[in-house]
Write an enzyme that holds these catalytic residues in place. Structure first.
Site, PDB file in Angstrom:
ATOM      1  N   HIS A 147       0.845  -1.193   0.000  1.00  0.00           N
ATOM      2  CA  HIS A 147       0.000   0.000   0.000  1.00  0.00           C
ATOM      3  C   HIS A 147       0.880   1.242   0.000  1.00  0.00           C
ATOM      4  O   HIS A 147       1.766   1.391   0.850  1.00  0.00           O
ATOM      5  CB  HIS A 147      -0.914   0.001   1.229  1.00  0.00           C
ATOM      6  CG  HIS A 147      -1.774   1.230   1.333  1.00  0.00           C
ATOM      7  ND1 HIS A 147      -2.822   1.475   0.476  1.00  0.00           N
ATOM      8  CD2 HIS A 147      -1.716   2.275   2.184  1.00  0.00           C
ATOM      9  CE1 HIS A 147      -3.391   2.622   0.804  1.00  0.00           C
ATOM     10  NE2 HIS A 147      -2.742   3.130   1.830  1.00  0.00           N
ATOM     11  N   GLY A 162       2.939   5.157   4.359  1.00  0.00           N
ATOM     12  CA  GLY A 162       2.469   5.759   5.600  1.00  0.00           C
ATOM     13  C   GLY A 162       1.025   5.378   5.855  1.00  0.00           C
ATOM     14  O   GLY A 162       0.367   4.744   5.018  1.00  0.00           O
ATOM     15  N   SER A 164      -3.027   5.514   6.314  1.00  0.00           N
ATOM     16  CA  SER A 164      -4.080   6.066   5.478  1.00  0.00           C
ATOM     17  C   SER A 164      -4.460   7.461   5.974  1.00  0.00           C
ATOM     18  O   SER A 164      -4.641   7.683   7.174  1.00  0.00           O
ATOM     19  CB  SER A 164      -5.308   5.144   5.505  1.00  0.00           C
ATOM     20  OG  SER A 164      -6.344   5.674   4.708  1.00  0.00           O
ATOM     21  N   LYS A 168      -0.379  10.945   1.341  1.00  0.00           N
ATOM     22  CA  LYS A 168       0.463  10.379   0.271  1.00  0.00           C
ATOM     23  C   LYS A 168      -0.031  10.807  -1.111  1.00  0.00           C
ATOM     24  O   LYS A 168       0.752  11.261  -1.938  1.00  0.00           O
ATOM     25  CB  LYS A 168       0.482   8.843   0.368  1.00  0.00           C
ATOM     26  CG  LYS A 168       1.029   8.298   1.676  1.00  0.00           C
ATOM     27  CD  LYS A 168       1.105   6.793   1.669  1.00  0.00           C
ATOM     28  CE  LYS A 168      -0.274   6.146   1.588  1.00  0.00           C
ATOM     29  NZ  LYS A 168      -1.111   6.432   2.770  1.00  0.00           N
ATOM     30  N   SER A 169      -1.327  10.630  -1.354  1.00  0.00           N
ATOM     31  CA  SER A 169      -1.870  10.948  -2.686  1.00  0.00           C
ATOM     32  C   SER A 169      -1.792  12.436  -2.969  1.00  0.00           C
ATOM     33  O   SER A 169      -1.478  12.855  -4.094  1.00  0.00           O
ATOM     34  CB  SER A 169      -3.315  10.451  -2.792  1.00  0.00           C
ATOM     35  OG  SER A 169      -3.386   9.041  -2.703  1.00  0.00           O
ATOM     36  N   ASP A 186      -2.057   3.856  -4.541  1.00  0.00           N
ATOM     37  CA  ASP A 186      -2.786   2.989  -3.622  1.00  0.00           C
ATOM     38  C   ASP A 186      -2.183   1.593  -3.518  1.00  0.00           C
ATOM     39  O   ASP A 186      -1.588   1.253  -2.509  1.00  0.00           O
ATOM     40  CB  ASP A 186      -4.268   2.908  -3.995  1.00  0.00           C
ATOM     41  CG  ASP A 186      -5.099   2.306  -2.876  1.00  0.00           C
ATOM     42  OD1 ASP A 186      -4.662   2.398  -1.709  1.00  0.00           O
ATOM     43  OD2 ASP A 186      -6.162   1.732  -3.154  1.00  0.00           O
ATOM     44  N   GLU A 212      -7.201   8.690  -5.920  1.00  0.00           N
ATOM     45  CA  GLU A 212      -8.300   9.105  -5.051  1.00  0.00           C
ATOM     46  C   GLU A 212      -7.857  10.272  -4.178  1.00  0.00           C
ATOM     47  O   GLU A 212      -6.905  10.166  -3.409  1.00  0.00           O
ATOM     48  CB  GLU A 212      -8.736   7.938  -4.150  1.00  0.00           C
ATOM     49  CG  GLU A 212      -9.844   8.337  -3.182  1.00  0.00           C
ATOM     50  CD  GLU A 212     -10.098   7.296  -2.109  1.00  0.00           C
ATOM     51  OE1 GLU A 212     -10.920   7.559  -1.219  1.00  0.00           O
ATOM     52  OE2 GLU A 212      -9.445   6.219  -2.160  1.00  0.00           O
ATOM     53  N   ARG A 253      18.579  14.637  11.794  1.00  0.00           N
ATOM     54  CA  ARG A 253      18.801  16.024  11.354  1.00  0.00           C
ATOM     55  C   ARG A 253      20.078  16.182  10.538  1.00  0.00           C
ATOM     56  O   ARG A 253      20.335  17.240   9.978  1.00  0.00           O
ATOM     57  CB  ARG A 253      18.840  16.955  12.566  1.00  0.00           C
ATOM     58  CG  ARG A 253      17.564  16.901  13.384  1.00  0.00           C
ATOM     59  CD  ARG A 253      17.572  17.904  14.521  1.00  0.00           C
ATOM     60  NE  ARG A 253      17.624  19.282  14.043  1.00  0.00           N
ATOM     61  CZ  ARG A 253      17.595  20.350  14.852  1.00  0.00           C
ATOM     62  NH1 ARG A 253      17.530  20.182  16.160  1.00  0.00           N
ATOM     63  NH2 ARG A 253      17.654  21.564  14.353  1.00  0.00           N
TER      64      ARG A 253
END
Length: 329
Positions: A147, A162, A164, A168-169, A186, A212, A253
């Protein structure tokens, strides 16, 4: 091994283009087209035709070049078919003849009797061999679905992962808007090619370039941004895990140490990027992609920074700067 049985008929019906085309056609043994190809290797059957069947790799695709074809003609002139009969007594997946050469009538007759498909191509034997190995390495490669979103940024394949709803999308959409390319959204199918290359593509090629976006719905990236905004597959070279900002967690860092995630036996460099309001994730990911390219070219910004700090300390400038700051107080 492939997830489902791969047959000789599947090999004939593969939609190949460019340097992968095989130009195959079946001239005999069509009843054997449903035979399964179970191994990604090929075999040159010269020794078997001469009657030596010890360690004969009969479960591989048999490739005939000019030498093997000439030897079949010699057997025909000598009326010697014993080795050919024994050759077909094994469950051979199929025989491929290069250079558009056709075997003798006796060979075709025995192939029909044993239901062994005989294929011919206009390619040279070396070219057929190279292309088959390349095609089989993709077909029989170990696979798993994951995913996330796979994008290409400055030539680097980046797999965004990561929880839902972490963004991300939306991040991938902004990257496409900035001129980068979407591979899959997806559900991403990962394949280990040649044992050390992780290739990613959409698990369903019909919907892999749809995305989506919460509040908008399903959008078609290729229709909105053009065919230059998508790509069918890409090597995964960097994993970026997006997660909600945790004030109690110490994030890297300096970047002096590399973290890896292993997928199908391949170690991929992984970055963890915290998400919170005000952070421009697309720009951060672009910088990560360019930094990854520099590392691949042999330059490491973190190591270079450490070396410059050590040089600064060794020259005594650090002590003078400290003393001057103490004098002010």
């Amino acid at each position: 091994m492939a997830d489902k049985k791969f047959t000789v008929l599947d090999l004939l019906e593969l939609e190949l283009s460019g340097h992968d085309t095989l130009n195959l056609k079946c001239i005999a043994g069509r009843r054997g087209l449903p035979r399964a190809i179970t191994l990604p290797e090929i075999n040159r059957p010269g020794l078997a035709l001469s009657g030596f069947f010890q360690n004969f790799q009969s479960n591989r695709v048999q490739l005939f070049g000019r030498g093997e074809t000439a030897y079949l003609e010699k057997l025909h002139q000598e009326s010697n078919t014993e080795s050919i009969k024994e050759f077909f007594s094994s469950q051979i997946p199929c025989c491929i003849f290069a250079y558009n050469t056709e075997p003798t009538k006796e060979f075709l007759t025995l192939a029909e009797e044993s239901c062994c498909p005989i294929l011919i191509t206009d390619l040279s034997s070396s070219e057929v061999s190279n292309r088959l190995v390349r095609i089989f390495s993709n077909i029989f490669a170990p696979k798993k679905t994951m995913h996330g979103v796979l994008v290409e940024v400055y030539g680097i394949g980046i797999f965004l992962t990561g929880h839902s709803g972490v963004g991300k999308s939306e991040t991938a959409l902004e990257l496409v808007e900035r001129g980068h390319r979407l591979v899959a959204d997806d559900i991403v199918e990962m394949r280990c090619v040649n044992g050390n290359i992780l290739m990613g593509r959409g698990s369903n090629t019909l919907i892999s370039h749809h995305m989506e976006i919460r509040g908008i719905g399903i959008i078609n990236i290729s229709q909105l941004y053009g065919v230059g905004s998508i790509r069918e597959q890409k090597e995964v070279q960097l994993i970026v895990q997006l997660e909600e900002w945790d004030a109690n967690k110490a994030y890297d860092r300096l970047g002096s140490e590399r973290n890896y995630r292993e997928i199908l036996g391949v170690k991929i460099n992984e970055l963890v990027i915290p998400v919170r309001p005000g952070r421009n994730l697309p720009i951060i990911i672009e910088a990560a992609a360019m930094n990854e390219r520099l590392k691949n070219m042999g330059y490491n910004s973190a190591k270079d920074f450490n070396q410059n700090v050590l040089k600064w300390i060794e020259t005594g400038e650090a002590k003078r700067a400290f003393d001057n700051s103490q004098d002010k107080y």
